[in-house]
Design an enzyme around this catalytic site. Sequence first.
Site, PDB file in Angstrom:
ATOM      1  N   ASN A 185       0.847  -1.201   0.000  1.00 25.87           N
ATOM      2  CA  ASN A 185       0.000   0.000   0.000  1.00 25.87           C
ATOM      3  C   ASN A 185       0.877   1.243   0.000  1.00 25.87           C
ATOM      4  O   ASN A 185       2.101   1.156   0.015  1.00 25.87           O
ATOM      5  CB  ASN A 185      -0.952  -0.016   1.202  1.00 25.87           C
ATOM      6  CG  ASN A 185      -0.192  -0.101   2.499  1.00 25.87           C
ATOM      7  OD1 ASN A 185       0.563   0.802   2.849  1.00 25.87           O
ATOM      8  ND2 ASN A 185      -0.336  -1.204   3.215  1.00 25.87           N
TER       9      ASN A 185
ATOM     10  N   LYS B 218     -12.018  -3.479  18.578  1.00 29.30           N
ATOM     11  CA  LYS B 218     -10.639  -3.940  18.827  1.00 29.30           C
ATOM     12  C   LYS B 218     -10.207  -3.664  20.271  1.00 29.30           C
ATOM     13  O   LYS B 218      -9.051  -3.865  20.619  1.00 29.30           O
ATOM     14  CB  LYS B 218      -9.668  -3.258  17.851  1.00 29.30           C
ATOM     15  CG  LYS B 218      -9.953  -3.555  16.366  1.00 29.30           C
ATOM     16  CD  LYS B 218      -8.804  -3.110  15.465  1.00 29.30           C
ATOM     17  CE  LYS B 218      -9.184  -3.183  13.998  1.00 29.30           C
ATOM     18  NZ  LYS B 218      -8.035  -3.316  13.111  1.00 29.30           N
TER      19      LYS B 218
ATOM     20  N   LYS C  41     -14.034   0.612  15.255  1.00 30.93           N
ATOM     21  CA  LYS C  41     -12.749  -0.066  15.486  1.00 30.93           C
ATOM     22  C   LYS C  41     -12.287   0.115  16.937  1.00 30.93           C
ATOM     23  O   LYS C  41     -11.737  -0.797  17.537  1.00 30.93           O
ATOM     24  CB  LYS C  41     -11.681   0.474  14.530  1.00 30.93           C
ATOM     25  CG  LYS C  41     -11.844  -0.094  13.143  1.00 30.93           C
ATOM     26  CD  LYS C  41     -10.893   0.509  12.142  1.00 30.93           C
ATOM     27  CE  LYS C  41     -11.386   0.153  10.754  1.00 30.93           C
ATOM     28  NZ  LYS C  41     -10.601   0.746   9.692  1.00 30.93           N
TER      29      LYS C  41
HETATM   30  O1  C5P Z   1      -9.122  -2.603  10.528  1.00 23.12           O
HETATM   31  P1  C5P Z   1      -8.082  -1.641   9.975  1.00 23.12           P
HETATM   32  O2  C5P Z   1      -7.021  -2.348   9.187  1.00 23.12           O
HETATM   33  O3  C5P Z   1      -8.651  -0.479   9.260  1.00 23.12           O
HETATM   34  O4  C5P Z   1      -7.433  -1.031  11.295  1.00 23.12           O
HETATM   35  C1  C5P Z   1      -6.303  -0.223  11.243  1.00 23.12           C
HETATM   36  C2  C5P Z   1      -5.536  -0.385  12.537  1.00 23.12           C
HETATM   37  O5  C5P Z   1      -5.341  -1.771  12.800  1.00 23.12           O
HETATM   38  C3  C5P Z   1      -4.152   0.206  12.468  1.00 23.12           C
HETATM   39  O6  C5P Z   1      -3.812   0.629  13.777  1.00 23.12           O
HETATM   40  C4  C5P Z   1      -3.299  -0.965  12.009  1.00 23.12           C
HETATM   41  O7  C5P Z   1      -1.954  -0.818  12.419  1.00 23.12           O
HETATM   42  C5  C5P Z   1      -3.971  -2.109  12.730  1.00 23.12           C
HETATM   43  N1  C5P Z   1      -3.915  -3.385  12.035  1.00 23.12           N
HETATM   44  C6  C5P Z   1      -3.196  -4.429  12.596  1.00 23.12           C
HETATM   45  N2  C5P Z   1      -3.152  -5.655  12.010  1.00 23.12           N
HETATM   46  C7  C5P Z   1      -3.806  -5.869  10.857  1.00 23.12           C
HETATM   47  C8  C5P Z   1      -4.554  -4.839  10.259  1.00 23.12           C
HETATM   48  C9  C5P Z   1      -4.579  -3.608  10.870  1.00 23.12           C
HETATM   49  O8  C5P Z   1      -2.592  -4.203  13.655  1.00 23.12           O
HETATM   50  N3  C5P Z   1      -3.736  -7.065  10.302  1.00 23.12           N
END
Ligand code: C5P
Length: 368
Positions: A171, A304, A300
């Site tokens: 990305n 989370k 989130k």
């Molecule tokens: O769910 P999403 O990917 O949008 O959430 C973003 C947050 O989750 C960020 O803090 C990113 O570092 C973390 N993240 C993670 N592991 C993943 C995907 C996202 O820690 N596999």
Amino acid sequence: MTQSAQQFVTPLTFQALSGHPVHCQLLDHEQEQAMSHIHLARWADCLIIAPATANRLAKMAHGIADDLLSTLYLAAECQVWVAPAMNQAMWHKPVTQHNISLLQQHGVKLIGPARGEQACGETGFGRMSEPTDICRLLLQTDQPGPLQGVRVLITAGPTREPLDPVRFISNRSSGKMGYALAAAATRAGAEVTLISGPVNLPTPPVHKLLPVETALNMYDAVMTEVAGHDIYIGCAAVADYRPAQPEARKIKKSAGKADSTITLAKNPDIVATVASLPDKPFTVGFAAETHDLEHYAQGKLRDKHLDMIAANQVGSSEGGFDSDRNALQVFWPTGSQTLTMTGKSELAEQLLHLITEKYHEKNPTEAA
Ligand code: C5P
């Protein structure tokens, strides 16, 4: 920068060389919104006026507040330092010496002036101390930073998910925000571990830097390191999925096949795993969204089990992934704050300030 300073160097030069915004006016509409003189005064750990002219010292000694710097000085509650610079006769003039002693009675600390050749051609006391000497003195102050003794684990940058030995899915994350947060946390006195995906940035001043490539590498590194850390900041743009079966050899394009399908497997959610640990650190996540920012960010934060989430709009407007500037909406379970568009270094300082405040609120006994 004062009016006089701007006669010597333009604000643009200062901004370009320092990589930081330059504040010049007391009543600037844009800057007032983002950071007024009161906000600047609260934000600073220390105020250093260098060079300080005879006129500046006189204003300060008598409480005159007619420009941004003099107003900032009056509003500041942190330690103030002045590094005088003026002609030797002006320095020795009784009124200047009287103003200096007034300032010292008010708690202002003096650096210099040094003795030597002056811009006017005369020699004597009044020359500004060398910038390196000023910095050394400031760093020698024994005031502990707000994160002194606190261990901070930060992830930054993108991850790369291999399709074959030469191709990957990734990305646009540059890692700038995570690196700026790492530098800001170090400045605040924290011991920082930075786990970084592949980026093109100079190493920031951290205790430990662990480079990783894939989301699974990052997961393993975080799980190995997290114990003993007080704060976790998941700033990395971790790939949600990875190619389920990366090929050991370079994938060849096959003649008669117009389409090709890649099967993806879900990566573990690192920040959610950290937040579910029994002895979890104060956990901060990021959310980059193209729409419904608040809705998704709040979701989130809740799902989370985070202590805080920093959300930013990506895709259309200024800021975001590959930019030097950004704006954030920060949410925690009982409140929120908007950090307006600014350089990522400045934004990292502001976000870290908020994280520090909320961390100490949650852990009052560990407050510095
Ligand atoms: O769910 P999403 O990917 O949008 O959430 C973003 C947050 O989750 C960020 O803090 C990113 O570092 C973390 N993240 C993670 N592991 C993943 C995907 C996202 O820690 N596999």
